[in-house]
Scaffold this active site. Structure first.
Site, PDB file in Angstrom:
ATOM      1  N   MET A  10       0.836  -1.216   0.000  1.00  0.00           N
ATOM      2  CA  MET A  10       0.000   0.000   0.000  1.00  0.00           C
ATOM      3  C   MET A  10       0.864   1.258   0.000  1.00  0.00           C
ATOM      4  SD  MET A  10      -2.768  -1.461   2.749  1.00  0.00           S
ATOM      5  CE  MET A  10      -1.562  -2.485   3.630  1.00  0.00           C
ATOM      6  N   GLN A  52     -10.406   3.954  -0.138  1.00  0.00           N
ATOM      7  CA  GLN A  52     -10.023   5.285   0.319  1.00  0.00           C
ATOM      8  C   GLN A  52     -10.807   6.358  -0.424  1.00  0.00           C
ATOM      9  OE1 GLN A  52      -5.812   5.320  -0.487  1.00  0.00           O
ATOM     10  NE2 GLN A  52      -5.250   4.477   1.503  1.00  0.00           N
ATOM     11  N   THR A  83       2.311   1.258   6.104  1.00  0.00           N
ATOM     12  CA  THR A  83       1.689   2.410   5.467  1.00  0.00           C
ATOM     13  C   THR A  83       1.181   3.322   6.564  1.00  0.00           C
ATOM     14  OG1 THR A  83      -0.258   3.159   4.217  1.00  0.00           O
ATOM     15  CG2 THR A  83      -0.387   0.998   5.212  1.00  0.00           C
ATOM     16  N   ASN A  84       1.294   4.621   6.381  1.00  0.00           N
ATOM     17  CA  ASN A  84       0.795   5.561   7.385  1.00  0.00           C
ATOM     18  C   ASN A  84      -0.713   5.744   7.295  1.00  0.00           C
ATOM     19  OD1 ASN A  84       3.171   7.251   8.870  1.00  0.00           O
ATOM     20  ND2 ASN A  84       3.838   6.621   6.843  1.00  0.00           N
ATOM     21  N   THR A  85      -1.219   5.982   6.080  1.00  0.00           N
ATOM     22  CA  THR A  85      -2.629   6.319   5.914  1.00  0.00           C
ATOM     23  C   THR A  85      -3.562   5.292   6.527  1.00  0.00           C
ATOM     24  OG1 THR A  85      -2.224   7.568   3.880  1.00  0.00           O
ATOM     25  CG2 THR A  85      -4.458   6.748   4.218  1.00  0.00           C
ATOM     26  N   CYS A 196       4.196   9.571   5.076  1.00  0.00           N
ATOM     27  CA  CYS A 196       3.737   8.636   4.047  1.00  0.00           C
ATOM     28  C   CYS A 196       4.972   7.841   3.657  1.00  0.00           C
ATOM     29  CB  CYS A 196       3.165   9.378   2.842  1.00  0.00           C
ATOM     30  SG  CYS A 196       2.735   8.287   1.468  1.00  0.00           S
ATOM     31  N   THR A 197       4.856   6.537   3.643  1.00  0.00           N
ATOM     32  CA  THR A 197       6.045   5.706   3.449  1.00  0.00           C
ATOM     33  C   THR A 197       6.729   5.986   2.117  1.00  0.00           C
ATOM     34  OG1 THR A 197       4.495   3.946   2.810  1.00  0.00           O
ATOM     35  CG2 THR A 197       5.436   3.827   5.011  1.00  0.00           C
ATOM     36  N   GLU A 198       5.964   6.386   1.100  1.00  0.00           N
ATOM     37  CA  GLU A 198       6.572   6.659  -0.203  1.00  0.00           C
ATOM     38  C   GLU A 198       7.380   7.955  -0.236  1.00  0.00           C
ATOM     39  OE1 GLU A 198       3.338   3.777  -0.989  1.00  0.00           O
ATOM     40  OE2 GLU A 198       3.386   5.697   0.075  1.00  0.00           O
TER      41      GLU A 198
END
Length: 233
Positions: A10, A52, A83-85, A196-198
């Site tokens: 994700m 989402q 994932t943060n979200t 956000c991990t990205e």
């Protein structure tokens, strides 16, 4: 070494980074041919993204809770969500398992407090920046959170979903993010959370005038420490 159960995919770009960092950290600590003991459940991000987009967090929570339980059933002794979200539904995951769950915001909060900071800017998806779950988690640690204004939030979110989750890294987008960070600093941010991990694929400490707190790297560090900790006697 405990087995870490990782809910990922994700997006898979950031899960790849989580996996790489975890193995590098275990090897750095144990040496030899050691690597991390991981169980990775990589979800189809298209399904999550659709939930989402329509705000169906209940369905997302049901899906992730089921996968969390499956990881525990497969032998995971520690659970992380890469994932943060999707920590918006963290309570559903915690309720679904009996093994420890490491919330991604907690290691970041510990690092912020260790640095002696109390006010930070938060970069992430629109969901993370605009909904209260992340700021409320940081507030438990005495940390005040600032978020970008409406236009800047749209820019940060767009880059994540249109570029970073597809592995696209653009210098122009990096410059846009740096400008957002500078405006947060002008508002009083003493540091910035890469929530956000990205985002860690795009921004590092050299890009900001204040300390940055990369949630993926900090999450991995804490998870590996827990995995390598001696068993309770």
């Amino acid at each position: 070494m405990k087995t870490i159960g990782v809910l990922g995919g994700m997006s898979w770009e950031s899960s790849l980074e989580w996996y790489r960092l975890a193995n590098e950290r275990v090897h750095a600590q144990l040496g030899g041919h050691h690597s991390a003991r991981l169980l990775l459940d990589s979800l189809d991000f298209a399904e999550i993204e659709a939930m989402q987009a329509r705000g169906d967090w209940a369905a997302a929570g049901d899906l992730l809770a089921g996968r969390a339980a499956a990881l525990e059933g497969a032998g995971a002794e520690l659970l992380v969500l890469a994932t943060n979200t999707m920590h918006l539904v963290a309570d559903r995951l915690e309720a679904a398992v009996s093994i420890p769950f490491l919330h991604i915001a907690d290691p970041a909060a510990e690092a912020i407090r260790t640095a002696g900071l109390t006010t930070v800017g938060l970069l992430g998806t629109a969901f993370t920046m605009e909904q209260p779950f992340y700021a409320e988690r940081l507030a438990r640690h005495g940390i005040r959170t600032l978020v970008p204004d409406t236009d800047d939030r749209a820019t940060v979110h767009r880059v994540i979903y249109d570029e970073l989750v597809h592995g696209i890294i653009r210098d122009e987008s990096r410059r846009d993010y740096v400008a957002v960070i500078e405006r947060l600093v002008a508002q009083g941010a003493e540091g910035v959370i890469l929530g956000c991990t990205e985002i860690e694929l795009l921004i590092s400490s050299v890009d900001a005038p204040v300390p940055v707190f990369p949630t993926t790297a900090l999450h991995v560090e804490s998870a590996v420490a827990l995995a390598l900790a001696p068993a309770d006697r």
